[in-house]
Scaffold this active site. Structure first.
Site, PDB file in Angstrom:
ATOM      1  N   ASP A   1       2.125  -8.292   2.962  1.00  0.00           N
ATOM      2  CA  ASP A   1       3.042  -7.258   2.506  1.00  0.00           C
ATOM      3  C   ASP A   1       3.896  -6.708   3.629  1.00  0.00           C
ATOM      4  O   ASP A   1       4.835  -5.947   3.372  1.00  0.00           O
ATOM      5  CB  ASP A   1       2.256  -6.112   1.847  1.00  0.00           C
ATOM      6  CG  ASP A   1       2.881  -5.674   0.537  1.00  0.00           C
ATOM      7  OD1 ASP A   1       3.576  -6.499  -0.083  1.00  0.00           O
ATOM      8  OD2 ASP A   1       2.682  -4.521   0.139  1.00  0.00           O
TER       9      ASP A   1
ATOM     10  N   ASP B   1      -7.812   0.212  -8.195  1.00  0.00           N
ATOM     11  CA  ASP B   1      -8.904  -0.648  -8.633  1.00  0.00           C
ATOM     12  C   ASP B   1      -9.700  -0.019  -9.773  1.00  0.00           C
ATOM     13  O   ASP B   1      -9.975  -0.678 -10.785  1.00  0.00           O
ATOM     14  CB  ASP B   1      -9.810  -0.982  -7.444  1.00  0.00           C
ATOM     15  CG  ASP B   1     -10.146   0.245  -6.610  1.00  0.00           C
ATOM     16  OD1 ASP B   1      -9.750   1.359  -7.006  1.00  0.00           O
ATOM     17  OD2 ASP B   1     -10.808   0.097  -5.568  1.00  0.00           O
TER      18      ASP B   1
END
Length: 1139
Positions: free
Chosen positions: A411, A843
């Site tokens: 990223d 998550d």
């Protein structure tokens, strides 16, 4: 350099995506036939697009498909694809990826022979072994581009022998060393999308799920006999799981489904077993929970009905806190009522999926494919060597090579990460065969070579010592290359920038003549090993080359392996002998998604969703395993163990298999409860007995269709019953819909009463037809085997033994388009599809959404740890980690993901667990108040009760004893140690008085004022050579430390004040002193690890610090007594008696 261009806008307008070629000659001129093939430098001229169809003639023989597609794949693996918003997708053919020489034929930049065409510097394409692919009998060496020119513009004449290329000769050359012809699509006129499984160009609503004509054709376009037998009334052959009786076919009428006698005589064996906790442990555990609930209720009733009139304010504060603690304990304890253990049988998995059968005589693996995602963002905080070791452990995993694909998400778009992954790919050529040959565990080279045990134990091969020594030497050199990459990249870039500056100054002098020259400023670019600009983030940030502004990048580091095993050669080069070892490597792809200013890229969740889309187009594994860059595969068979649950009966309703997180590099005493064993071995095992464990961010094996937001199969069979409010819903055996199970395999909540509409998919998933077409393929391949009548929604045996499709440029170009920054606009990515956005703990939210749709999850605890990673052992880093988790929980509580708003498909106790996950940070407010109560009691001379009477002490003793007994039984059924339980209790108070309070304040600021919260990555730095736990003693000041420090100092001073007050008092109240001192010591005992962390390294804190601390506490206490002396006190002492 050869380049390709792809207009991303074409796919948006509904046109089929295509990548055309442009070749630059030695003079710099581009040779093209269409406008789209031209480089952007000369694309200003308008050309008409046209297509010319030339029938094959003796002088115009097209390249054989077996050659052309292999060559195409080799070209793709050697090209760096870039593109994104309002830019053309380009494929840059790279002469080399790293400075060192590549030595594996699958690796990007693998060196081949040079093209024999004068003036061409291209390389001849090679096969799996790296041997040249030569299209002519004369063995004239020609590169791919020159061959295309010879076929298209040179009348198909070989430049060497001047004879026409012959298709038959090509077919003879297109064999691998085993003599088996390359198995490639026979119908080259069919497009790649049309070769997809279950694809039908029809307006019928059921076309996306069911298409007999589509299922008849395999992924390669060949006729699939297994599917023909399974989907029609065919009766020849053997090995079908659903056997047709007489004239009938099982999918239309269940009564007509039968099984062959051979299958009936063979007992069906499950892949997994549920191991219940012994009744001698779980029954007393549940009884104690009930007893403690009753005792707490009676205690709170007594406390409320017996106020302390002398200190009513102290009584009110204590009552409120105690009621909240009781509720919080109940929310934490109720989901622990049904813990379970599970076991897998890998022998059964091998027997069902990899054993030779009449339908699979060679025993080729029938296991589904897996795409493994590894995420990294900052090479400074996440060292490339750590990430490289994780990648190596994945490439060496014990899973069919052709079914395994690895995607690394960078990223940060850093060249350092890119070249580190290329170096890892090169070293894998040595490491992976070594692991397979000698059955190495663990398969992380850094961990393996650092093991403090006998490495030669249980090794029977005579050449193991020699091989290990050579591989160890190679790994040491590999580490040197990785660690020197930052300096190497910087020196290389400085040299190229200096060269560009000299060229610019030379051009300026030639243009200016005798005029006064102005200084030239050259952009400090970052350069790749092949002498071109790095398209990602530069060391010196520049427009379109910064962390938040760069193009999307995809590089196939290791191209897809061949379909059949490929054995190595003898150790001619001085390394290991791999003649009996499969040397193929899994597909490895480097991905850096496009980033542009003004777009919300959604941190890790956005990066994961980009990988989901890119992998769906390139490999489309029906299962996805995501790992952090510092979490490596410790057990090479962990993936197989997770697959046992997915492939077992009823496995199609499992959304993910969560593995426990295990950590290395933790101090032996685990001062800050970094192992977190109470959560992973107690709470998660207990949730496994309900609807399944929560998703904790790493070490999780997902079902791809569950990530796509679909409901689980057979959802309609479950409806609320009389006990649904507590423990879920009972199964409804009646038929609730006339739609078959196959048609209900892909269903979303918005389409409960009708079949899915294909036209709605672009609104949910975006406008990529490749991505949409891959969805039913992934769903079909992820089904369990239909090897038993009770297995519903299964697939026939042997359906996944066909070769995977080869990569071509259009596929990678499509993958570039789906990782662009604009692709998710006006879609449901991050809302219902993929990882969910809007929380720093994406998550937990992602797992909650799946459970809310009715999916269930599994907790897989393996005998040998499945994965291992690192955790911050420094106090400050640990507090910031806990702060991030707690802040995410507060965000969940104030969002629509609150468990109060869960759907009826979620079980009641599962809802309680998610509710506790969102509420636990708020306990910090009451906990801090309660930690100050002992000090306030000592300062004021009062206590939370009127006196320490027998009733209060009895309740206190009963509550304490039941808590200890519950702890002992939890230790018994979970297998954790008593010390680990105590460390968890200590850090619960440390985190509750520091990070949790800050999380509540930050969460409220975000909800009320809209102030966004930013977090930094947790550093994963390597330890000191001198001290493995050097980070443990580093003191980094943070404001999170203020509340615990104040609590400690206040309680210490309060103890001194209380003792002094009692001694000076004429009538000392020893009972109140003992109550206050007892609870103050309770607080200080829990905060001991925090105080120890503030002291730094043992022995380095000067003694004078402790002396002055004691003197200050005594001085303050004496001053308090002098300012506010006890009434009637004239001397020190008084009557000393116990109550």
């Amino acid at each position: 350099m050869t380049s390709r261009s792809f207009k991303a806008s074409d796919s948006q307008q509904g046109k089929p995506p295509g990548v055309t070629f442009a070749r630059r000659t030695s003079s710099g001129r581009y040779v093209n036939l269409s406008r789209e093939s031209l480089d952007s430098e000369i694309s200003g001229i308008e050309f008409a697009n046209y297509t010319v169809h030339i029938p094959p003639t003796p002088d115009n023989q097209p390249m054989d498909p077996s050659i052309s597609q292999r060559v195409e794949e080799q070209y793709v693996s050697n090209s760096l694809f870039t593109g994104g918003y309002n830019s053309v997708t380009r494929a840059h053919l790279m002469d080399k990826v790293i400075e060192s020489e590549t030595n594996h034929p699958q690796m990007a930049g693998a060196k081949g022979s040079s093209c024999a065409i004068p003036g061409c510097d291209g390389k001849v394409m090679s096969d799996e072994r790296g041997e040249d692919i030569l299209p002519c009998e004369c063995d004239f060496k020609i590169c791919r581009d020159c061959y295309i020119d010879a076929v298209k513009t040179g009348d198909g004449i070989c430049p060497g022998c001047k004879e026409p290329y012959k298709n038959t000769d090509l077919a003879e050359n297109a064999v691998d060393p085993s003599g088996r012809p390359l198995t490639l699509p026979s119908n080259v006129s069919m497009s790649k999308m049309e070769r997809r499984l279950s694809l039908l160009r029809s307006g019928n609503k059921s076309a996306i799920i069911r298409s007999h004509s589509g299922l008849m054709r395999s992924q390669t376009g060949d006729f699939d006999h297994n599917k023909w037998l399974f989907e029609t009334k065919g009766t020849y052959g053997y090995g079908n799981a659903i056997w047709p009786k007489d004239e009938g076919f099982g999918n239309d009428n269940e009564d007509n489904v039968g099984e062959p006698s051979e299958l009936l005589n063979k007992p069906w064996r499950p892949l997994t077993r549920k191991l219940k906790i012994p009744a001698a442990v779980i029954s007393p555990y549940r009884l104690l929970i009930l007893i403690r609930v009753v005792v707490l209720g009676l205690f709170l009733h007594w406390r409320i009905t017996n106020p302390n009139e002398d200190a009513i304010w102290l009584w009110y504060m204590s009552i409120i806190c105690e009621v909240w603690f009781a509720i919080s304990w109940l929310l934490d304890q109720l989901p622990k009522l049904c813990p379970v253990n599970r076991a897998t049988d890998l022998n059964v998995l091998k027997e069902k999926f990899e054993t030779p059968t009449p339908t699979n005589p060679t025993g080729k693996s029938d296991l589904p494919g897996i795409d493994i995602f590894v995420s990294t963002a900052d090479p400074e905080k996440e060292p490339p060597l750590v990430t490289a070791n994780t990648i190596l452990s994945i490439l060496a995993a014990d899973y069919p090579v052709e079914k395994l694909s690895c995607y690394i998400s960078d990223d940060g778009g850093a060249l350092l990460t890119f070249e580190a992954m290329a170096e890892a790919s090169s070293f894998a050529n040595v490491w992976v065969p070594f692991c397979r040959k000698h059955d190495i565990e663990p398969r992380n080279p850094e961990t393996y070579f650092s093991l403090k045990r006998d490495p030669y134990k249980n090794k029977v091969r005579q050449d193991f010592v020699k091989d290990r020594r050579r591989v160890k030497r190679e790994y040491d050199e590999f580490k040197v290359r990785i660690n020197s990459l930052p300096d190497s990249i910087r020196r290389r870039s400085d040299a190229y920038n200096a060269r560009e500056e000299i060229k610019a100054m030379k051009r300026q002098r030639e243009a200016a003549g005798d005029e006064l020259l102005e200084p030239i400023k050259i952009t400090k670019a970052t350069w790749m090993a092949d002498g071109t600009h790095w398209p990602g983030t530069w060391i010196a940030s520049a427009p379109e080359h910064s962390r938040g502004d760069h193009a999307g990048i995809i590089q196939v580091m290791l191209k897809p392996p061949s379909d059949e095993p490929l054995h190595g050669t003898a150790a001619d080069d001085g390394l290991i002998d791999s003649t009996e070892v499969d040397i193929r490597l899994p597909l490895l792809v480097y991905v850096s998604r496009e980033k542009r200013p003004g777009y919300d890229h959604n941190k890790k969740a956005g990066a994961m969703n980009a990988l989901v889309r890119a992998s769906a187009i390139m490999s489309n594994g029906p299962f996805i395993l995501n790992l952090d860059c510092d979490h490596y595969i410790y057990n090479s068979q962990a993936i197989r163990e997770g697959m046992c649950f997915m492939m077992d009966r009823g496995g199609d309703r499992i959304c993910y298999v969560q593995f426990p997180q295990r950590f290395e590099g933790i101090d032996p005493s685990d001062r800050y409860a970094n192992h977190n064993t109470v959560f992973f071995d107690v709470n998660m095992r207990a949730l496994d007995g309900l609807q399944g464990p929560m998703y904790v961010g790493t070490g999780c094996l997902f079902r791809r269709t569950a990530l796509y937001g679909f409901d689980p199969p057979r959802t309609k069979e479950y409806h609320p019953g009389c006990c649904s409010c507590c423990f879920g819903r009972r199964k409804n055996n009646a038929t609730v819909s006339s739609v078959s199970d196959d048609n209900r395999a892909l269903r979303m909540g918005d389409f409960d009463d009708e079949e899915m509409n294909l036209s709605s998919f672009p609104k949910r998933f975006g406008n990529s037809s490749f991505l949409i077409d891959s969805i039913p393929v992934a769903e079909f391949q992820g089904r369990p085997l239909a090897d038993h009548p009770a297995v519903k929604n299964g697939r026939p045996p042997g359906a996944l033994t066909i070769p995977r499709e080869l990569l071509d440029a259009s596929t990678v170009a499509e993958a570039i388009s789906v990782i662009s920054c604009w692709y998710e606009d006006k879609t449901e990515w991050g809302n219902r599809v993929g990882w969910i956005y809007g929380s720093v703990t994406e998550d937990v939210v992602t797992g909650y959404r799946m459970h809310n749709r009715g999916w269930r999850s599994i907790y897989c605890v393996t005998k040998r740890d499945a994965f291992r990673g690192t955790a911050p052992i420094n106090l400050t880093d640990r507090l910031h980690q806990v702060l991030r988790w707690a802040t995410g929980s507060v965000e969940i509580f104030f969002s629509r993901n609150n468990a109060f708003l869960a759907s009826p498909r979620m079980k009641f106790l599962q809802r309680i667990a998610y509710l506790n996950c969102g509420i636990y940070p708020f306990t910090s407010v009451f906990l801090i108040v309660y930690c100050f109560l002992p000090a306030l009691s000592l300062f004021s001379g009062q206590f939370i009760v009127q006196s320490l009477n027998v009733t209060f002490l009895t309740y206190l003793l009963a509550i304490t004893l039941t808590l200890c007994a519950l702890a002992v039984l939890e230790i018994k059924w979970s297998g954790i140690a008593l010390e680990e339980w105590w460390r968890n209790e200590q850090f619960w108070l440390i985190g509750g008085t520091s990070a949790h309070l800050a999380a509540v304040l930050q969460g409220l600021l975000k909800v009320i004022a809209g102030i966004e919260i930013s977090f930094t990555l947790t550093s994963k730095s390597a330890a000191d050579d001198d001290d493995e736990f050097a980070d443990l003693y580093i003191i980094k000041w943070t404001s999170l430390m203020i509340p615990p420090i104040v609590i400690m100092m206040t309680n210490l001073i309060a103890i001194a004040v209380g003792v002094s007050r009692t001694i000076y008092s004429t009538l000392p109240q020893w009972s109140r002193l003992l109550g206050g001192v007892f609870f103050s010591f309770w607080v200080l005992t829990h905060l001991y690890p925090f105080a120890k962390g503030l002291m730094g390294r043992r022995g380095r804190t000067p003694t004078i610090v402790f002396v002055w601390s004691g003197l200050i506490a005594i001085t303050i206490s004496l001053l308090w007594v002098a300012i506010n002396p006890p009434a009637g006190a004239t001397e020190i002492g008084g009557s000393f008696q116990f109550p």
